[in-house]
Write a protein that holds these residues in place. Structure first.
Motif, PDB file in Angstrom:
ATOM      1  N   UNK A  86       0.862  -1.185   0.000  1.00  0.00           N
ATOM      2  CA  UNK A  86       0.000   0.000   0.000  1.00  0.00           C
ATOM      3  C   UNK A  86       0.895   1.231   0.000  1.00  0.00           C
ATOM      4  N   UNK A  87       0.811   2.015  -1.059  1.00  0.00           N
ATOM      5  CA  UNK A  87       1.738   3.119  -1.238  1.00  0.00           C
ATOM      6  C   UNK A  87       0.995   4.446  -1.390  1.00  0.00           C
ATOM      7  N   UNK A 142       6.548  13.833  -2.135  1.00  0.00           N
ATOM      8  CA  UNK A 142       6.750  13.040  -0.915  1.00  0.00           C
ATOM      9  C   UNK A 142       7.589  11.798  -1.147  1.00  0.00           C
ATOM     10  N   UNK A 143       7.613  11.315  -2.380  1.00  0.00           N
ATOM     11  CA  UNK A 143       8.162   9.988  -2.625  1.00  0.00           C
ATOM     12  C   UNK A 143       7.120   8.945  -2.268  1.00  0.00           C
ATOM     13  N   UNK A 144       7.466   7.689  -2.426  1.00  0.00           N
ATOM     14  CA  UNK A 144       6.545   6.604  -2.109  1.00  0.00           C
ATOM     15  C   UNK A 144       6.583   6.301  -0.617  1.00  0.00           C
ATOM     16  N   UNK A 145       5.418   6.382   0.024  1.00  0.00           N
ATOM     17  CA  UNK A 145       5.301   6.170   1.467  1.00  0.00           C
ATOM     18  C   UNK A 145       4.576   4.843   1.686  1.00  0.00           C
ATOM     19  N   UNK A 146       5.278   3.873   2.227  1.00  0.00           N
ATOM     20  CA  UNK A 146       4.724   2.532   2.426  1.00  0.00           C
ATOM     21  C   UNK A 146       3.836   2.524   3.674  1.00  0.00           C
ATOM     22  N   UNK A 147       2.549   2.177   3.479  1.00  0.00           N
ATOM     23  CA  UNK A 147       1.587   2.147   4.586  1.00  0.00           C
ATOM     24  C   UNK A 147       1.078   0.725   4.861  1.00  0.00           C
ATOM     25  N   UNK A 148       1.730  -0.262   4.288  1.00  0.00           N
ATOM     26  CA  UNK A 148       1.253  -1.639   4.407  1.00  0.00           C
ATOM     27  C   UNK A 148       1.160  -2.085   5.857  1.00  0.00           C
ATOM     28  N   UNK A 149       2.042  -1.571   6.699  1.00  0.00           N
ATOM     29  CA  UNK A 149       2.052  -1.976   8.113  1.00  0.00           C
ATOM     30  C   UNK A 149       0.828  -1.475   8.875  1.00  0.00           C
ATOM     31  N   UNK A 175      -1.244  25.908   2.640  1.00  0.00           N
ATOM     32  CA  UNK A 175      -0.750  24.617   2.143  1.00  0.00           C
ATOM     33  C   UNK A 175      -1.561  24.162   0.940  1.00  0.00           C
ATOM     34  N   UNK A 176      -0.873  23.577  -0.031  1.00  0.00           N
ATOM     35  CA  UNK A 176      -1.519  22.993  -1.207  1.00  0.00           C
ATOM     36  C   UNK A 176      -0.974  21.577  -1.401  1.00  0.00           C
ATOM     37  N   UNK A 177      -1.891  20.628  -1.489  1.00  0.00           N
ATOM     38  CA  UNK A 177      -1.534  19.219  -1.726  1.00  0.00           C
ATOM     39  C   UNK A 177      -1.997  18.835  -3.124  1.00  0.00           C
ATOM     40  N   UNK A 178      -1.100  18.310  -3.926  1.00  0.00           N
ATOM     41  CA  UNK A 178      -1.441  17.865  -5.285  1.00  0.00           C
ATOM     42  C   UNK A 178      -0.921  16.441  -5.501  1.00  0.00           C
ATOM     43  N   UNK A 179      -1.321  15.865  -6.634  1.00  0.00           N
ATOM     44  CA  UNK A 179      -0.838  14.531  -7.042  1.00  0.00           C
ATOM     45  C   UNK A 179      -0.983  13.493  -5.929  1.00  0.00           C
ATOM     46  N   UNK A 180      -2.117  13.522  -5.251  1.00  0.00           N
ATOM     47  CA  UNK A 180      -2.375  12.579  -4.161  1.00  0.00           C
ATOM     48  C   UNK A 180      -2.842  11.245  -4.750  1.00  0.00           C
ATOM     49  N   UNK A 181      -2.131  10.169  -4.407  1.00  0.00           N
ATOM     50  CA  UNK A 181      -2.503   8.830  -4.849  1.00  0.00           C
ATOM     51  C   UNK A 181      -2.276   7.832  -3.717  1.00  0.00           C
ATOM     52  N   UNK A 182      -3.181   6.876  -3.608  1.00  0.00           N
ATOM     53  CA  UNK A 182      -2.948   5.680  -2.797  1.00  0.00           C
ATOM     54  C   UNK A 182      -3.093   4.499  -3.746  1.00  0.00           C
ATOM     55  N   UNK A 183      -2.069   3.630  -3.770  1.00  0.00           N
ATOM     56  CA  UNK A 183      -2.071   2.518  -4.711  1.00  0.00           C
ATOM     57  C   UNK A 183      -1.799   1.202  -3.996  1.00  0.00           C
ATOM     58  N   UNK A 184      -2.405   0.158  -4.524  1.00  0.00           N
ATOM     59  CA  UNK A 184      -2.151  -1.209  -4.090  1.00  0.00           C
ATOM     60  C   UNK A 184      -1.259  -1.832  -5.158  1.00  0.00           C
ATOM     61  N   UNK A 185       0.008  -2.031  -4.831  1.00  0.00           N
ATOM     62  CA  UNK A 185       0.987  -2.465  -5.815  1.00  0.00           C
ATOM     63  C   UNK A 185       1.251  -3.956  -5.632  1.00  0.00           C
ATOM     64  N   UNK A 186       0.871  -4.732  -6.632  1.00  0.00           N
ATOM     65  CA  UNK A 186       1.041  -6.179  -6.645  1.00  0.00           C
ATOM     66  C   UNK A 186       2.202  -6.545  -7.559  1.00  0.00           C
ATOM     67  N   UNK A 188       2.312  -8.271 -10.207  1.00  0.00           N
ATOM     68  CA  UNK A 188       1.994  -8.292 -11.630  1.00  0.00           C
ATOM     69  C   UNK A 188       1.184  -7.092 -12.111  1.00  0.00           C
ATOM     70  N   UNK A 189       0.714  -6.261 -11.194  1.00  0.00           N
ATOM     71  CA  UNK A 189      -0.068  -5.101 -11.593  1.00  0.00           C
ATOM     72  C   UNK A 189      -0.271  -4.186 -10.391  1.00  0.00           C
ATOM     73  N   UNK A 190      -0.848  -3.011 -10.636  1.00  0.00           N
ATOM     74  CA  UNK A 190      -1.148  -2.105  -9.532  1.00  0.00           C
ATOM     75  C   UNK A 190      -2.513  -1.469  -9.734  1.00  0.00           C
ATOM     76  N   UNK A 191      -3.161  -1.139  -8.605  1.00  0.00           N
ATOM     77  CA  UNK A 191      -4.497  -0.565  -8.621  1.00  0.00           C
ATOM     78  C   UNK A 191      -4.467   0.777  -7.905  1.00  0.00           C
ATOM     79  N   UNK A 192      -5.100   1.779  -8.494  1.00  0.00           N
ATOM     80  CA  UNK A 192      -5.237   3.070  -7.833  1.00  0.00           C
ATOM     81  C   UNK A 192      -6.441   3.002  -6.901  1.00  0.00           C
ATOM     82  N   UNK A 193      -6.185   3.087  -5.620  1.00  0.00           N
ATOM     83  CA  UNK A 193      -7.237   3.010  -4.610  1.00  0.00           C
ATOM     84  C   UNK A 193      -7.913   4.364  -4.431  1.00  0.00           C
ATOM     85  N   UNK A 194      -7.142   5.441  -4.505  1.00  0.00           N
ATOM     86  CA  UNK A 194      -7.698   6.784  -4.314  1.00  0.00           C
ATOM     87  C   UNK A 194      -6.842   7.791  -5.052  1.00  0.00           C
ATOM     88  N   UNK A 195      -7.499   8.856  -5.518  1.00  0.00           N
ATOM     89  CA  UNK A 195      -6.797   9.966  -6.161  1.00  0.00           C
ATOM     90  C   UNK A 195      -7.664  11.209  -6.026  1.00  0.00           C
TER      91      UNK A 195
END
Length: 306
Positions: A86-87, A142-149, A175-186, A188-195
């Motif tokens: 979860x990234x 931010x870079x990729x932030x691992x939230x799997x834990x 403050x301005x936040x842009x390019x917000x993504x949460x992804x499930x990276x498998x 063989x593929x990846x899924x965008x959970x939120x944007x």
């Protein structure tokens, strides 16, 4: 009178038997073969750019094809959840003033309800330090932030919050936040959970002081933003919280229809793989009526080399 009664009963019995009789379905007599010269052990080997020619024989009403590529695997046709890594990633910008530590990035998988008291008092994990964050008007990724834990499994939910704090006495930050993504990276593929583009209307805002009125978060399809007040503005704490994100949910893999019942039998199917790798190619042939279905599966291991 008795004879008429017997005839009526006999007619009813005949109609009932007819209605209970299902249309019979034959098992498809469907076979698939490939060029035997390509066979090494149990694997058919092709070079990238080659056309894989599947040769059909027999008959089937319907044929579906799973190439074995990402999103097209027979083994994953019924899989609705699978947890990878979860990234989280986003970009931030901080304008005006010099107040420090005015933004926290928080996450939790335990949020019983959406009222402000529950949100503020939830068991949040501060993940601000897990990624890079802006210190001025220069946009920082931010870079990729691992939230799997922070999640317990494929069916767990996750909430992300941005908590803003501005203090009266000096100019408060914007403050301005842009390019917000949460992804499930498998693997063989990846899924965008939120944007931001898909979730603009789902963000919830909370705060204890919203003066001036603009000193609260706004959410659009392109950014999350909070405009801090001037030096005389009251101290302000303002939250914006994501929707519940079910991080392990994925779309089941799908097949490609090769033949339908209204089409004549086909001699074969040509397919070209676009990347090197090892794939399990699967054909499912089936005959069916409203009452019954019978099917056969033909499976091959395909190796594509550069």
């Amino acid at each position: 009178m008795k004879r008429s009664f017997i005839i009526i009963l006999t007619g009813i019995a005949f109609i009932t038997a007819s209605c209970n009789k299902n249309m019979e379905v034959d098992v498809p007599s469907f076979q698939v073969s490939l060029d035997p010269a390509r066979l090494v052990a149990d694997t058919f080997t092709y070079r990238l750019g080659d056309t894989t020619r599947f040769i059909f024989s027999g008959s089937a009403g319907n044929i579906a094809f799973y190439s074995g590529e990402s999103g097209k695997s027979y083994a994953n046709r019924s899989v609705a959840s699978r947890l990878g890594t979860v990234m989280l990633s986003f970009a931030s910008k901080a304008e005006w003033g010099t107040q420090t530590n005015t933004l926290q990035v928080l996450a939790t998988n335990k949020l019983a309800s959406a009222d402000s008291a529950t949100v503020v008092n939830a068991d949040w994990t501060d993940i601000t330090s897990r990624g890079a964050i802006a210190v001025n008007a220069t946009v920082v990724n931010s870079g990729n932030i691992d939230l799997t834990d922070l999640v317990s499994g494929a069916d767990d939910s996750l909430f992300i919050a941005f908590k803003y704090s501005g203090v009266t006495g000096t100019t408060q930050r914007t403050w301005t936040i842009t390019n917000f993504f949460v992804k499930n990276i498998l693997p063989d593929q990846q899924y965008t959970v939120a944007s931001l583009a898909t979730d603009a209307s789902y963000w919830l805002r909370y705060g204890n002081v919203w003066t001036p009125a603009s000193a609260r978060w706004t959410a659009t399809a392109s950014d999350l933003k909070i405009i801090g007040g001037g030096g005389t503005s009251p101290t302000n704490t303002s939250w914006i919280v994501s929707k519940p994100m079910y991080v392990g949910r994925i779309a089941p893999d799908v097949s490609t229809g090769i033949k339908s019942i209204n089409e004549p039998d086909k001699e074969g199917h040509n397919y070209m793989y676009t990347a090197a790798g090892i794939y399990t190619a699967t054909f499912v042939a089936f005959n069916h009526t409203l009452d019954e279905e019978k099917s056969v599966m033909r499976e091959f291991i395909i190796k594509v080399i550069p």
